[in-house]
Design a protein around this motif. Structure first.
Motif, mmCIF file in Angstrom:
data_model
loop_
_atom_site.group_PDB
_atom_site.id
_atom_site.type_symbol
_atom_site.label_atom_id
_atom_site.label_comp_id
_atom_site.label_asym_id
_atom_site.label_seq_id
_atom_site.Cartn_x
_atom_site.Cartn_y
_atom_site.Cartn_z
ATOM 1 N N GLU A 1 0.378 25.848 23.194
ATOM 2 C CA GLU A 1 -0.142 26.960 23.991
ATOM 3 C C GLU A 1 -0.494 26.492 25.403
ATOM 4 O O GLU A 1 -0.201 27.180 26.391
ATOM 5 C CB GLU A 1 -1.369 27.555 23.308
ATOM 6 N N LEU A 2 -1.119 25.321 25.507
ATOM 7 C CA LEU A 2 -1.467 24.768 26.816
ATOM 8 C C LEU A 2 -0.209 24.443 27.610
ATOM 9 O O LEU A 2 -0.160 24.648 28.828
ATOM 10 C CB LEU A 2 -2.331 23.518 26.650
ATOM 11 N N HIS B 94 2.569 16.885 23.744
ATOM 12 C CA HIS B 94 1.613 16.706 22.650
ATOM 13 C C HIS B 94 1.311 15.233 22.425
ATOM 14 O O HIS B 94 0.167 14.852 22.148
ATOM 15 C CB HIS B 94 2.140 17.334 21.361
ATOM 16 N N SER B 95 2.295 14.390 22.578
ATOM 17 C CA SER B 95 2.094 12.955 22.370
ATOM 18 C C SER B 95 1.198 12.342 23.434
ATOM 19 O O SER B 95 0.335 11.514 23.121
ATOM 20 C CB SER B 95 3.446 12.238 22.367
ATOM 21 N N MET B 96 1.360 12.752 24.699
ATOM 22 C CA MET B 96 0.649 12.103 25.799
ATOM 23 C C MET B 96 -0.602 12.858 26.248
ATOM 24 O O MET B 96 -1.571 12.239 26.685
ATOM 25 C CB MET B 96 1.592 11.937 27.001
ATOM 26 N N PHE B 97 -0.592 14.184 26.180
ATOM 27 C CA PHE B 97 -1.729 14.982 26.632
ATOM 28 C C PHE B 97 -2.548 15.522 25.461
ATOM 29 O O PHE B 97 -3.770 15.450 25.469
ATOM 30 C CB PHE B 97 -1.244 16.173 27.471
ATOM 31 N N ILE C 189 9.843 16.960 33.757
ATOM 32 C CA ILE C 189 8.930 17.832 33.020
ATOM 33 C C ILE C 189 8.884 17.381 31.568
ATOM 34 O O ILE C 189 9.905 16.986 30.986
ATOM 35 C CB ILE C 189 9.342 19.319 33.116
ATOM 36 N N HIS C 190 7.705 17.405 31.009
ATOM 37 C CA HIS C 190 7.543 17.070 29.601
ATOM 38 C C HIS C 190 8.216 18.118 28.712
ATOM 39 O O HIS C 190 8.326 19.291 29.080
ATOM 40 C CB HIS C 190 6.056 17.018 29.234
ATOM 41 N N THR C 191 8.621 17.693 27.531
ATOM 42 C CA THR C 191 8.926 18.633 26.458
ATOM 43 C C THR C 191 7.622 18.944 25.744
ATOM 44 O O THR C 191 6.596 18.273 25.963
ATOM 45 C CB THR C 191 9.911 18.008 25.465
ATOM 46 N N LYS C 192 7.644 19.924 24.870
ATOM 47 C CA LYS C 192 6.423 20.212 24.119
ATOM 48 C C LYS C 192 6.021 19.012 23.255
ATOM 49 O O LYS C 192 4.838 18.713 23.101
ATOM 50 C CB LYS C 192 6.612 21.461 23.257
ATOM 51 N N ASN C 193 7.019 18.312 22.715
ATOM 52 C CA ASN C 193 6.714 17.149 21.878
ATOM 53 C C ASN C 193 6.102 16.021 22.685
ATOM 54 O O ASN C 193 5.109 15.398 22.258
ATOM 55 C CB ASN C 193 7.980 16.656 21.179
ATOM 56 N N ALA D 272 -4.952 14.672 20.681
ATOM 57 C CA ALA D 272 -6.214 14.901 19.971
ATOM 58 C C ALA D 272 -6.374 16.364 19.555
ATOM 59 O O ALA D 272 -7.440 16.753 19.060
ATOM 60 C CB ALA D 272 -7.397 14.474 20.842
ATOM 61 N N LEU D 273 -5.315 17.146 19.725
ATOM 62 C CA LEU D 273 -5.356 18.579 19.450
ATOM 63 C C LEU D 273 -4.383 18.948 18.344
ATOM 64 O O LEU D 273 -3.394 18.243 18.108
ATOM 65 C CB LEU D 273 -4.965 19.373 20.704
ATOM 66 N N PRO D 274 -4.606 20.082 17.686
ATOM 67 C CA PRO D 274 -3.556 20.629 16.813
ATOM 68 C C PRO D 274 -2.316 20.952 17.641
ATOM 69 O O PRO D 274 -2.412 21.300 18.824
ATOM 70 C CB PRO D 274 -4.200 21.904 16.254
ATOM 71 N N VAL D 275 -1.160 20.856 17.012
ATOM 72 C CA VAL D 275 0.096 21.127 17.723
ATOM 73 C C VAL D 275 0.084 22.527 18.330
ATOM 74 O O VAL D 275 0.568 22.736 19.450
ATOM 75 C CB VAL D 275 1.302 20.963 16.773
ATOM 76 N N GLU D 276 -0.486 23.489 17.619
ATOM 77 C CA GLU D 276 -0.472 24.873 18.092
ATOM 78 C C GLU D 276 -1.223 25.004 19.423
ATOM 79 O O GLU D 276 -0.759 25.691 20.341
ATOM 80 C CB GLU D 276 -1.104 25.798 17.045
#
Length: 268
Positions: free
Chosen positions: A160-161, A146-149, A139-143, A152-156
């Motif tokens: 949330e996703l 964010h890096s792979m998925f 499972i991914h971490t939040k970090n 292109a989005l804000p971290v927030e």
């Protein structure tokens, strides 16, 4: 006359509920949508996170057969829409003439795709470098999400996703993709010469998990195919393009494409 069924196929790390907004939209447009999970997925994100064991060891062929079984229970040949490894499965189902049309969004590379950009390689290396992950889950971490998925989005929004949709995923499909061009009977092979319905491949210009160069390379595998094959890139979108704030733009493009290919919905 019954409405045309649509089967949505999620990829690694996303739960089937990630398609819920698409299901609602396609139903409003007159389709009969379905978003079953992969074999072993729990009914909710929380339950799947709590018990990821049944997902472990699930490979591309098992997922393909699972969705072939779903299709067999429908009253009509469906449209299939898949994201990431779901996009690869969608192409396999279309090649087997089990779908009226297919849309492969940021599809995992099939056998024969040789171009693997560095961000893609770096993203999967921590998983395929440990053989224990072949039968296990990750499972991914939040970090890392964010890096792979969500790059292109804000971290927030990415976080949330993550909370809403991310689940553990089997490592086996990544091993199968990594070794595809070294095995004669790889489960990632797709029949690109089949006489079948239309195919649309969608790429994300900012995607790191399946870079646009990889999606375009998959599309080029169909250059000699005797069927309708088209490509669309959303230049500013990452791998999250089916679940983030811009999902409706992608969905509307696909609905328009289906209508142009005469695979439109039938409203009773």
């Amino acid at each position: 006359m019954p409405n045309i069924p649509v089967v949505f196929i999620h990829g690694l790390w996303l739960h089937g509920s990630s398609w819920d907004p698409w299901v609602e939209l396609f139903r409003e447009k007159g389709y009969e949508p379905h978003n079953p999970g992969w074999p072993g997925d729990g009914p909710t994100v929380a339950e799947t996170r709590a018990n990821p064991g049944p997902i472990g060891g699930c490979g591309v062929e098992e997922v393909t057969e699972h969705f072939a079984g779903v299709i067999a229970e429908l009253g009509a040949v469906p449209v299939v829409i898949g994201h990431s490894f779901g996009g690869l499965v969608a192409q396999k189902l279309l090649g087997r003439k089990l779908a009226a049309a297919a849309i492969a969004i940021d599809p995992a590379q099939m056998k024969g795709v040789l171009r693997l950009p560095l961000p893609q390689l770096l993203g999967v290396l921590p998983i395929v470098s440990r053989i224990s992950n072949y039968r296990g889950t990750h499972i991914h971490t939040k970090n890392s999400f964010h890096s792979m998925f969500g790059n292109a989005l804000p971290v927030e929004e990415s976080d949330e996703l993550y909370d809403r949709y991310v689940i553990p995923a089997p490592g086996r499909p990544l091993f199968e993709a990594a070794t595809a061009n070294f095995l004669p009977n790889s489960p990632t092979a797709v029949d690109v010469s089949a006489d079948r319905g239309p195919l649309l491949i969608v790429g994300g210009g900012e995607d790191r998990a399946v870079p646009e160069a990889s999606s375009r390379s998959s599309f080029r595998r169909y250059r000699k195919a005797p069927t309708v094959n088209e490509y669309k890139v959303f230049d500013d979108r990452g791998h999250s393009l089916v679940i983030d704030h811009g999902w409706r733009e992608v969905a509307d493009y696909i609905l328009s494409w289906l209508a142009k290919k005469n695979v439109g919905a039938v409203v009773e």
